[in-house]
Scaffold this motif. Sequence first.
Motif: not given
Lengths: 157, 159
Positions: A29-34, B6-15, B17-30
């Motif tokens: 969930d928090e990969p940068f923290r890890a 998967d394809r939408r996930l690839i399009v969202a990440t090919q440039a 990852l979002p540099l936020v504490p919870r990047p997977w959550q940010a992608l999931a929201d999108r």
Amino acid sequence: MRPPPDDLALDAADRALINALQGGFPLCDEPFRAVGESLGLSEGEIIERLRALLERRVLTRFGPLYQIEKLGGAFVLAALKVPEDRFEEVAALVNALPEVAHNYRREHAFNMWFVLATETSAGIAAAIEKIEAATGLTVFAFPKEREYFVELKLDAG
Amino acid sequence: MPDEIDRRLIVATQAGLPLVPRPWQALADRLGIPAAEVQARLAAMLASGVVRRIGAVPNHYALGYRFNGMTVWDVDDARVDALGMAVGALPFVSHCYRRPRRLPEWPYNLFAMVHARSREAALEQVERIAAVLGSDCRGRDVLFSSRILKKTGLRLTDG
């Protein structure tokens, strides 16, 4: 696009971060923290350093690296012999194609080497035709026939 | 095979990852799916090889690797696979492939990339490859890159 200046003043933490982040970014969930915990840096510091390294182009990107062939797409290395007095013009024409993922000048009669990345293998032939039509030069395609090794990891020192 | 999500996930990440504490959550929201699904889909794509790795792509030049040589070799087609495996196993070779010749201009069928911080070090690596190939090498060249003209990586279109 010129190479960045030689001295980019990477400090020890930047170097450790680059070495640690070349693969295996955690899917927690928090990969940068890890990652920070393993390097003794805070989550905020990891994110700020990454942002700065990307801005300064020490890193060209950060995220998943996709193997396009597995998606039904194709990557093909190709080369041109560009007359020196046309080099800049041809570079602009080639780079303008979204199918061109990388392009390097190399010191050889074959002086321009680029990688075409397309979603279908038919897209490669179409891109080659476009480049030949735009430049009037012959594209030499070098599709890989077999991959023996791919592991791009550089030691940041 | 990757599906539409998967394809939408690839399009969202090919440039990147979002540099936020919870990047997977940010992608999931999108994408409108749970974060656990983003994580599971990426794990599955890693396992199947659709994702080679998740991490940083360094600029060779910026790390001081200013001498990036594409070494090319003309070896017997009957021996190229065994030799390619041996060359690919050398620690300084980052990529190694068999590719078609383009005669008469281009007699080489084995390509190996080397990266070094000096021309001397790169040429020493070339000699170590030559030593592995021995008498199976009928011709060789090394092409150093002198400028990055473009480097963007994969770009799928959205749709």
